[in-house]
Scaffold this motif. Sequence first.
Motif, PDB file in Angstrom:
ATOM      1  N   VAL A  99       0.739  -1.300   0.065  1.00  0.00           N
ATOM      2  CA  VAL A  99      -0.052  -0.157  -0.085  1.00  0.00           C
ATOM      3  C   VAL A  99       0.890   1.284   0.142  1.00  0.00           C
ATOM      4  CG1 VAL A  99      -1.670   1.445   1.436  1.00  0.00           C
ATOM      5  CG2 VAL A  99      -1.917  -1.246   1.267  1.00  0.00           C
ATOM      6  N   LEU A 100       1.932   1.547   0.943  1.00  0.00           N
ATOM      7  CA  LEU A 100       3.038   2.488   0.775  1.00  0.00           C
ATOM      8  C   LEU A 100       3.378   2.621  -0.540  1.00  0.00           C
ATOM      9  CD1 LEU A 100       4.519   1.848   4.215  1.00  0.00           C
ATOM     10  CD2 LEU A 100       2.716   3.349   3.634  1.00  0.00           C
ATOM     11  N   ALA A 101       3.953   1.452  -1.197  1.00  0.00           N
ATOM     12  CA  ALA A 101       4.476   1.547  -2.411  1.00  0.00           C
ATOM     13  C   ALA A 101       3.627   2.167  -3.786  1.00  0.00           C
ATOM     14  CB  ALA A 101       5.268   0.253  -3.005  1.00  0.00           C
ATOM     15  N   GLU A 102       2.262   1.706  -3.236  1.00  0.00           N
ATOM     16  CA  GLU A 102       1.309   2.164  -4.422  1.00  0.00           C
ATOM     17  C   GLU A 102       0.939   3.495  -4.289  1.00  0.00           C
ATOM     18  OE1 GLU A 102      -0.757   1.754  -7.823  1.00  0.00           O
ATOM     19  OE2 GLU A 102       0.424   0.132  -6.946  1.00  0.00           O
ATOM     20  N   ARG A 109       6.915  11.209   3.379  1.00  0.00           N
ATOM     21  CA  ARG A 109       6.752  10.420   4.611  1.00  0.00           C
ATOM     22  C   ARG A 109       5.122  10.671   5.109  1.00  0.00           C
ATOM     23  NH1 ARG A 109      11.057   8.604   6.998  1.00  0.00           N
ATOM     24  NH2 ARG A 109      10.641   9.761   9.288  1.00  0.00           N
ATOM     25  N   ALA A 110       4.866   9.900   5.902  1.00  0.00           N
ATOM     26  CA  ALA A 110       3.344   9.980   6.238  1.00  0.00           C
ATOM     27  C   ALA A 110       3.263   9.681   7.728  1.00  0.00           C
ATOM     28  CB  ALA A 110       2.369   9.024   5.605  1.00  0.00           C
ATOM     29  N   VAL A 111       2.178   9.967   8.325  1.00  0.00           N
ATOM     30  CA  VAL A 111       1.860   9.614   9.659  1.00  0.00           C
ATOM     31  C   VAL A 111       1.058   8.168   9.329  1.00  0.00           C
ATOM     32  CG1 VAL A 111       0.411   9.758  11.609  1.00  0.00           C
ATOM     33  CG2 VAL A 111       1.600  11.742  10.914  1.00  0.00           C
ATOM     34  N   ILE A 112       1.433   7.194   9.890  1.00  0.00           N
ATOM     35  CA  ILE A 112       0.882   5.679   9.998  1.00  0.00           C
ATOM     36  C   ILE A 112       0.129   5.449  10.978  1.00  0.00           C
ATOM     37  CG2 ILE A 112       1.126   3.328   9.246  1.00  0.00           C
ATOM     38  CD1 ILE A 112       3.547   4.302   7.628  1.00  0.00           C
ATOM     39  N   VAL A 113      -1.210   5.104  11.077  1.00  0.00           N
ATOM     40  CA  VAL A 113      -1.999   4.983  12.127  1.00  0.00           C
ATOM     41  C   VAL A 113      -2.697   3.268  12.116  1.00  0.00           C
ATOM     42  CG1 VAL A 113      -4.261   5.575  13.291  1.00  0.00           C
ATOM     43  CG2 VAL A 113      -3.134   7.383  12.112  1.00  0.00           C
ATOM     44  N   GLY A 114      -2.677   2.676  13.123  1.00  0.00           N
ATOM     45  CA  GLY A 114      -2.911   1.298  13.114  1.00  0.00           C
ATOM     46  C   GLY A 114      -3.763   1.101  14.400  1.00  0.00           C
ATOM     47  N   HIS A 115      -4.873   0.445  14.232  1.00  0.00           N
ATOM     48  CA  HIS A 115      -5.889   0.147  15.243  1.00  0.00           C
ATOM     49  C   HIS A 115      -5.973  -1.282  15.243  1.00  0.00           C
ATOM     50  CE1 HIS A 115     -10.093  -1.210  16.588  1.00  0.00           C
ATOM     51  NE2 HIS A 115      -9.761  -0.459  17.460  1.00  0.00           N
ATOM     52  N   SER A 116      -5.854  -1.962  16.564  1.00  0.00           N
ATOM     53  CA  SER A 116      -5.751  -3.271  16.825  1.00  0.00           C
ATOM     54  C   SER A 116      -5.008  -4.177  15.941  1.00  0.00           C
ATOM     55  CB  SER A 116      -7.452  -3.891  16.674  1.00  0.00           C
ATOM     56  OG  SER A 116      -7.649  -4.928  17.253  1.00  0.00           O
ATOM     57  N   MET A 123       3.732  -3.084  13.847  1.00  0.00           N
ATOM     58  CA  MET A 123       4.918  -3.882  14.426  1.00  0.00           C
ATOM     59  C   MET A 123       5.558  -4.672  13.622  1.00  0.00           C
ATOM     60  SD  MET A 123       2.667  -4.346  17.912  1.00  0.00           S
ATOM     61  CE  MET A 123       1.558  -3.276  18.381  1.00  0.00           C
ATOM     62  N   ALA A 124       4.590  -5.552  12.948  1.00  0.00           N
ATOM     63  CA  ALA A 124       5.280  -6.528  11.899  1.00  0.00           C
ATOM     64  C   ALA A 124       6.152  -5.813  10.675  1.00  0.00           C
ATOM     65  CB  ALA A 124       4.269  -7.392  11.326  1.00  0.00           C
ATOM     66  N   ALA A 125       5.643  -4.827  10.545  1.00  0.00           N
ATOM     67  CA  ALA A 125       6.587  -4.031   9.269  1.00  0.00           C
ATOM     68  C   ALA A 125       7.553  -3.184   9.663  1.00  0.00           C
ATOM     69  CB  ALA A 125       5.414  -3.171   8.320  1.00  0.00           C
ATOM     70  N   SER A 126       7.708  -2.981  11.031  1.00  0.00           N
ATOM     71  CA  SER A 126       8.556  -1.861  11.678  1.00  0.00           C
ATOM     72  C   SER A 126      10.005  -1.790  11.203  1.00  0.00           C
ATOM     73  CB  SER A 126       8.568  -2.008  13.209  1.00  0.00           C
ATOM     74  OG  SER A 126       9.180  -3.185  13.511  1.00  0.00           O
ATOM     75  N   GLY A 127      10.569  -3.052  10.765  1.00  0.00           N
ATOM     76  CA  GLY A 127      11.784  -3.113  10.507  1.00  0.00           C
ATOM     77  C   GLY A 127      12.138  -3.345   8.791  1.00  0.00           C
ATOM     78  N   ARG A 128      11.178  -3.206   8.280  1.00  0.00           N
ATOM     79  CA  ARG A 128      10.960  -3.076   6.594  1.00  0.00           C
ATOM     80  C   ARG A 128      11.773  -1.830   6.268  1.00  0.00           C
ATOM     81  NH1 ARG A 128       7.475  -6.988   4.427  1.00  0.00           N
ATOM     82  NH2 ARG A 128       7.480  -8.829   5.659  1.00  0.00           N
ATOM     83  N   PRO A 129      12.422  -1.859   5.078  1.00  0.00           N
ATOM     84  CA  PRO A 129      13.183  -0.546   4.885  1.00  0.00           C
ATOM     85  C   PRO A 129      11.811   0.205   4.156  1.00  0.00           C
ATOM     86  CG  PRO A 129      14.479  -2.594   3.888  1.00  0.00           C
ATOM     87  CD  PRO A 129      13.202  -3.096   4.661  1.00  0.00           C
ATOM     88  N   ARG A 130      10.984  -0.289   3.555  1.00  0.00           N
ATOM     89  CA  ARG A 130      10.038   0.922   2.735  1.00  0.00           C
ATOM     90  C   ARG A 130       9.461   1.382   3.938  1.00  0.00           C
ATOM     91  NH1 ARG A 130       8.320   1.429  -2.228  1.00  0.00           N
ATOM     92  NH2 ARG A 130       9.291  -0.677  -3.028  1.00  0.00           N
ATOM     93  N   PHE A 131       8.712   0.612   4.984  1.00  0.00           N
ATOM     94  CA  PHE A 131       8.226   1.269   6.117  1.00  0.00           C
ATOM     95  C   PHE A 131       8.979   2.183   6.645  1.00  0.00           C
ATOM     96  CE2 PHE A 131       7.209   1.435  10.439  1.00  0.00           C
ATOM     97  CZ  PHE A 131       5.900   1.688  10.666  1.00  0.00           C
ATOM     98  N   ARG A 132      10.188   2.116   6.952  1.00  0.00           N
ATOM     99  CA  ARG A 132      10.990   3.288   7.551  1.00  0.00           C
ATOM    100  C   ARG A 132      11.088   4.298   6.610  1.00  0.00           C
ATOM    101  NH1 ARG A 132      15.618  -0.214  11.078  1.00  0.00           N
ATOM    102  NH2 ARG A 132      14.454  -0.915  12.638  1.00  0.00           N
ATOM    103  N   GLU A 133      11.122   4.020   5.388  1.00  0.00           N
ATOM    104  CA  GLU A 133      11.205   5.096   4.376  1.00  0.00           C
ATOM    105  C   GLU A 133       9.977   6.284   4.485  1.00  0.00           C
ATOM    106  OE1 GLU A 133      11.091   6.013  -0.619  1.00  0.00           O
ATOM    107  OE2 GLU A 133      11.443   3.969   0.575  1.00  0.00           O
TER     108      GLU A 133
END
Length: 320
Positions: A99-102, A109-116, A123-133
């Motif tokens: 979704v971030l790539a698309e 850079r964006a604010v990313i909000v996660g519920h539940s 948390m699962a994506a936290s170490g991924r390069p694209r997430f950190r970008e």
Amino acid sequence: MSRLTHVTTGPYAPPVPARELTAVSADGARLHVEVHGPENAPPVVLSHGWTCSTAFWAAQIRELAVDHRVIAYDQRGHGRSPASSACTTRALADDLEAVLAETLARGERAVIVGHSMGGMTVMAASGRPRFREHAAAVLLCSTGSSRLVAEARVVPMGAGAARTWLTTRVLASRAPLGPVTPLAKRILKYATMGAGSAPHMVEACARIVHACPRAVRHAWARVLAQLDLDDGVRELRAPTAVVTGAADRLTPPVHARALIAALPHPLGLTELPGMGHMTPVEAPELVNGKIRELVTAYVTVADTPGGTGAEAPQRITEGS
């Protein structure tokens, strides 16, 4: 039996998106994505929870899309995203990255909000390069990283092996939820919302949750029962604020406190008296305000397409 997947009037009726698109995940899973608001506005990405859909974020989208580009997507098997046999935390991270790539430009850079489960996706994506970008800052609402079933208070009995066993079977039940009746709404309110939640809030959540296919509900419940993303919390380097409901039976405040203790850059915990698990629905003004604070503090004009290179904003320091 009603087939409505969301309410159609009032503040929780989903707004019409500016555009819709499909993101393709690493394993080929196709994800329904909506973009709301001006294209050149600061971006906010919304990741919903177990048994929900983009409709869950109606109150956030309606208010924020006035001056933000709000991106929401359906987790695989939820809403308008087809079900997949791959139900894992790795798949959740792959999907968020897709979704971030698309939707975001390189370096945007964006604010990313996660519920539940959406917070668990983060948390699962936290170490991924694209997430950190792309992650300028994060807001985690009503979520946890491990021991979800052991800490849940949906079954009204003392903590221990018996409660854990019963909770596992309740949450992972294959039984259909059936139509949205007054009894169904009372049960959903007890399990997921605060006692003072208004009827229109309960109705909105019931429509969304009851629309989730039971096979999808069961498959993801099994994943959540075995969840261990404690390492992912420690890898979440983006500045992160946490919101929880003090009366949350699904992810009680013990989870939020553990997150704050483990996060590398915590921005503080907001604990809402009387609120349950559905905090973005139960307290939309507060959640929207938190998102706006994070955008103001961590997303510069230069981060968005067509930005003018405004000077870096002041950082939030409370609770850090």
